[in-house]
Enzyme design. Sequence first.
Site, PDB file in Angstrom:
ATOM      1  N   SER A  46       0.844  -1.201   0.000  1.00  0.00           N
ATOM      2  CA  SER A  46       0.000   0.000   0.000  1.00  0.00           C
ATOM      3  C   SER A  46       0.876   1.246   0.000  1.00  0.00           C
ATOM      4  CB  SER A  46      -0.861  -0.012   1.269  1.00  0.00           C
ATOM      5  OG  SER A  46      -1.429   1.249   1.468  1.00  0.00           O
ATOM      6  N   TYR A  98      -1.926  -1.238  10.595  1.00  0.00           N
ATOM      7  CA  TYR A  98      -2.175  -1.797   9.258  1.00  0.00           C
ATOM      8  C   TYR A  98      -0.996  -1.469   8.330  1.00  0.00           C
ATOM      9  CZ  TYR A  98      -3.807  -1.934   4.450  1.00  0.00           C
ATOM     10  OH  TYR A  98      -3.889  -2.160   3.095  1.00  0.00           O
ATOM     11  N   LYS A 123       2.071  -3.893   6.513  1.00  0.00           N
ATOM     12  CA  LYS A 123       2.459  -3.945   5.087  1.00  0.00           C
ATOM     13  C   LYS A 123       3.966  -3.728   4.950  1.00  0.00           C
ATOM     14  CE  LYS A 123      -1.509  -4.783   3.329  1.00  0.00           C
ATOM     15  NZ  LYS A 123      -1.765  -6.041   2.651  1.00  0.00           N
TER      16      LYS A 123
HETATM   17  P1  NAD Z   1     -10.827  -7.313   0.865  1.00  0.00           P
HETATM   18  O1  NAD Z   1     -11.071  -7.322   2.317  1.00  0.00           O
HETATM   19  O2  NAD Z   1     -11.986  -7.094  -0.040  1.00  0.00           O
HETATM   20  O3  NAD Z   1     -10.095  -8.650   0.418  1.00  0.00           O
HETATM   21  C1  NAD Z   1      -9.240  -9.371   1.286  1.00  0.00           C
HETATM   22  C2  NAD Z   1      -9.711 -10.812   1.264  1.00  0.00           C
HETATM   23  O4  NAD Z   1      -8.834 -11.585   2.083  1.00  0.00           O
HETATM   24  C3  NAD Z   1     -11.127 -10.981   1.805  1.00  0.00           C
HETATM   25  O5  NAD Z   1     -11.881 -11.726   0.873  1.00  0.00           O
HETATM   26  C4  NAD Z   1     -10.944 -11.760   3.119  1.00  0.00           C
HETATM   27  O6  NAD Z   1     -12.021 -12.611   3.369  1.00  0.00           O
HETATM   28  C5  NAD Z   1      -9.631 -12.482   2.868  1.00  0.00           C
HETATM   29  N1  NAD Z   1      -8.836 -12.785   4.063  1.00  0.00           N
HETATM   30  C6  NAD Z   1      -8.462 -11.933   5.045  1.00  0.00           C
HETATM   31  N2  NAD Z   1      -7.698 -12.574   5.944  1.00  0.00           N
HETATM   32  C7  NAD Z   1      -7.579 -13.864   5.513  1.00  0.00           C
HETATM   33  C8  NAD Z   1      -6.904 -15.002   6.010  1.00  0.00           C
HETATM   34  N3  NAD Z   1      -6.235 -14.984   7.163  1.00  0.00           N
HETATM   35  N4  NAD Z   1      -6.968 -16.151   5.299  1.00  0.00           N
HETATM   36  C9  NAD Z   1      -7.670 -16.202   4.139  1.00  0.00           C
HETATM   37  N5  NAD Z   1      -8.341 -15.149   3.623  1.00  0.00           N
HETATM   38  C10 NAD Z   1      -8.287 -13.988   4.310  1.00  0.00           C
HETATM   39  O7  NAD Z   1      -9.699  -6.200   0.574  1.00  0.00           O
HETATM   40  P2  NAD Z   1      -9.194  -5.602  -0.806  1.00  0.00           P
HETATM   41  O8  NAD Z   1      -9.583  -4.186  -0.845  1.00  0.00           O
HETATM   42  O9  NAD Z   1      -9.515  -6.502  -1.918  1.00  0.00           O
HETATM   43  O10 NAD Z   1      -7.632  -5.636  -0.517  1.00  0.00           O
HETATM   44  C11 NAD Z   1      -6.805  -6.672  -0.997  1.00  0.00           C
HETATM   45  C12 NAD Z   1      -5.395  -6.423  -0.532  1.00  0.00           C
HETATM   46  O11 NAD Z   1      -4.963  -5.153  -1.000  1.00  0.00           O
HETATM   47  C13 NAD Z   1      -5.221  -6.405   0.971  1.00  0.00           C
HETATM   48  O12 NAD Z   1      -3.979  -7.001   1.278  1.00  0.00           O
HETATM   49  C14 NAD Z   1      -5.195  -4.937   1.289  1.00  0.00           C
HETATM   50  O13 NAD Z   1      -4.474  -4.679   2.472  1.00  0.00           O
HETATM   51  C15 NAD Z   1      -4.473  -4.383   0.083  1.00  0.00           C
HETATM   52  N6  NAD Z   1      -4.750  -2.962  -0.187  1.00  0.00           N
HETATM   53  C16 NAD Z   1      -6.047  -2.554  -0.317  1.00  0.00           C
HETATM   54  C17 NAD Z   1      -6.317  -1.207  -0.540  1.00  0.00           C
HETATM   55  C18 NAD Z   1      -7.741  -0.713  -0.654  1.00  0.00           C
HETATM   56  O14 NAD Z   1      -7.978   0.487  -0.485  1.00  0.00           O
HETATM   57  N7  NAD Z   1      -8.713  -1.564  -0.960  1.00  0.00           N
HETATM   58  C19 NAD Z   1      -5.265  -0.274  -0.634  1.00  0.00           C
HETATM   59  C20 NAD Z   1      -3.948  -0.743  -0.522  1.00  0.00           C
HETATM   60  C21 NAD Z   1      -3.709  -2.097  -0.291  1.00  0.00           C
HETATM   61  N1  UFG Z   2     -13.081  10.940   3.258  1.00  0.00           N
HETATM   62  C1  UFG Z   2     -14.095  11.830   3.598  1.00  0.00           C
HETATM   63  N2  UFG Z   2     -15.280  11.301   3.995  1.00  0.00           N
HETATM   64  C2  UFG Z   2     -15.495   9.956   4.097  1.00  0.00           C
HETATM   65  C3  UFG Z   2     -14.453   9.067   3.752  1.00  0.00           C
HETATM   66  C4  UFG Z   2     -13.249   9.601   3.345  1.00  0.00           C
HETATM   67  O1  UFG Z   2     -13.934  13.030   3.527  1.00  0.00           O
HETATM   68  O2  UFG Z   2     -16.603   9.563   4.497  1.00  0.00           O
HETATM   69  C5  UFG Z   2     -11.794  11.496   2.794  1.00  0.00           C
HETATM   70  C6  UFG Z   2     -10.650  11.141   3.719  1.00  0.00           C
HETATM   71  O3  UFG Z   2     -10.549  12.060   4.761  1.00  0.00           O
HETATM   72  C7  UFG Z   2      -9.478  11.189   2.741  1.00  0.00           C
HETATM   73  C8  UFG Z   2     -10.088  10.796   1.392  1.00  0.00           C
HETATM   74  O4  UFG Z   2     -11.487  10.951   1.543  1.00  0.00           O
HETATM   75  O5  UFG Z   2      -9.046  12.507   2.649  1.00  0.00           O
HETATM   76  C9  UFG Z   2      -9.790   9.355   1.014  1.00  0.00           C
HETATM   77  O6  UFG Z   2     -10.140   8.512   2.121  1.00  0.00           O
HETATM   78  P1  UFG Z   2     -10.190   6.930   2.003  1.00  0.00           P
HETATM   79  O7  UFG Z   2     -10.542   6.400   3.343  1.00  0.00           O
HETATM   80  O8  UFG Z   2     -11.054   6.535   0.842  1.00  0.00           O
HETATM   81  O9  UFG Z   2      -8.710   6.556   1.593  1.00  0.00           O
HETATM   82  P2  UFG Z   2      -7.345   6.745   2.383  1.00  0.00           P
HETATM   83  O10 UFG Z   2      -6.441   7.473   1.477  1.00  0.00           O
HETATM   84  O11 UFG Z   2      -7.536   7.302   3.727  1.00  0.00           O
HETATM   85  O12 UFG Z   2      -6.941   5.206   2.623  1.00  0.00           O
HETATM   86  C10 UFG Z   2      -6.504   4.429   1.530  1.00  0.00           C
HETATM   87  C11 UFG Z   2      -6.740   2.941   1.783  1.00  0.00           C
HETATM   88  C12 UFG Z   2      -5.872   2.440   2.905  1.00  0.00           C
HETATM   89  C13 UFG Z   2      -4.453   2.859   2.742  1.00  0.00           C
HETATM   90  C14 UFG Z   2      -4.372   4.338   2.503  1.00  0.00           C
HETATM   91  C15 UFG Z   2      -2.993   4.839   2.258  1.00  0.00           C
HETATM   92  O13 UFG Z   2      -8.087   2.697   2.081  1.00  0.00           O
HETATM   93  O14 UFG Z   2      -5.904   1.037   2.878  1.00  0.00           O
HETATM   94  O15 UFG Z   2      -5.159   4.677   1.364  1.00  0.00           O
HETATM   95  O16 UFG Z   2      -2.527   4.373   1.031  1.00  0.00           O
HETATM   96  F1  UFG Z   2      -3.734   2.539   3.841  1.00  0.00           F
END
Ligand code: NAD
Ligand code: UFG
Length: 338
Positions: A125, A150, A154
């Site tokens: 991330s 979190y 990572k």
């Molecule tokens: P998500 O929660 O939709 O998907 C994660 C999946 O992993 C889920 O289906 C959950 O059931 C499964 N899971 C969790 N722990 C497990 C375990 N111990 N064993 C088996 N399955 C398990 O999340 P996502 O948004 O698809 O994110 C996927 C990856 O990308 C994650 O590693 C997350 O940290 C990373 N990531 C997500 C974002 C974001 O904003 N969505 C941003 C940066 C990084």
């Molecule tokens: N925001 C609002 N109102 C809301 C939700 C979000 O104003 O109801 C704003 C937040 O303050 C932020 C922006 O929208 O300024 C984006 O917020 P998100 O929560 O959508 O995303 P973040 O950038 O905070 O978080 C994302 C991922 C995390 C990751 C992080 C840093 O969800 O997993 O980026 O890369 F850790």
Amino acid sequence: MAILVTGGAGYIGSHTVLALKLRGDQVVILDNLCNASREVINRIEKLAGGGKVVFVEGDIRNRACLRDLFSSNDISAVIHFAALKAVGESTRIPLVYYDNNVTGTVVLLEEMNRSGVYNFIFSSSATVYGANAPVPYVETTPICAPSSPYGTSKMMVEFVMREFAFAEPKFKAIALRYFNPVGANESGEMGEDPVGIPNNLLPCIAQVAIGRLPYLRVFGNDYPTVDGTCQRDYIHVVDLAEGHLKALDYLSKVKGYKVYNLGGGKCYSVLEMIKAFEIASGKYIPYKIKPRRNGDLATFWADTRLAEKDLDWRVSRGITEMMRDTWNWYLKNPNGFR
Ligand code: NAD
Ligand code: UFG
């Protein structure tokens, strides 16, 4: 040969599994469904044009499950999405996050090693850059002190990968640092289905649009940005999924461990996101300015040059597609997969 996709029933994993299936790759999903629905598997199969998806319900920390999976399938590479991802929750239950995200990955790597599987792609991330990195974020910037357990989980996994690659020459690994994934499959059949009240911006906007939330809370309008609200580098989840295929194809050229940003290289403010959603949906999104949210950074976006050069990958979907596909998903599935 098959690709093992941990967390393949989740938001980004399911879109990646579909992209793999559409180009003819064999896939095995391992997911414990702690944040996903079984219905996702049906949707992937439908969108891929039939053909069963091999799904194992299990936990990455369960060695017996992993041993069985590796011995009964011919796995060539692992794309590792499985993790807990709620930043706020991680501050309340850090040990659960370190166990799931860090210990879980170590167990997975140990079992891959035992089974002779050495190709690995990891979901990292942009949060690993921490609060003080200059923007745009460049992969060469040393990472330290992300602002939540979190984020630290990572960063720790990235360190584990790097050290293991030093020790085991057969291990080829790529960490992909995602910026802000949004959007859904163009069909509206598959998208993000957060459990409970969402934290991320676009699911919150969409929930206001469908009447599940009365208004959007905008966290802060006094940041040093174009309009005072925070800016992020939003990336369409289908572009992100395609980045994983490019990374997988590039693994054979990797010596040891590499890191790539997956972002679009530009950023949008919260107010710009609201406006773009209103245009795509034709819905008015009421909002109220609230105090800043703890830990939010004013602005960051990706330097995308390394992924363009090495992986031959760049985003092809813009803010219009992000909003259109998100809205289509919510219109067709107001209750998500349930
Ligand atoms: P998500 O929660 O939709 O998907 C994660 C999946 O992993 C889920 O289906 C959950 O059931 C499964 N899971 C969790 N722990 C497990 C375990 N111990 N064993 C088996 N399955 C398990 O999340 P996502 O948004 O698809 O994110 C996927 C990856 O990308 C994650 O590693 C997350 O940290 C990373 N990531 C997500 C974002 C974001 O904003 N969505 C941003 C940066 C990084
Ligand atoms: N925001 C609002 N109102 C809301 C939700 C979000 O104003 O109801 C704003 C937040 O303050 C932020 C922006 O929208 O300024 C984006 O917020 P998100 O929560 O959508 O995303 P973040 O950038 O905070 O978080 C994302 C991922 C995390 C990751 C992080 C840093 O969800 O997993 O980026 O890369 F850790």
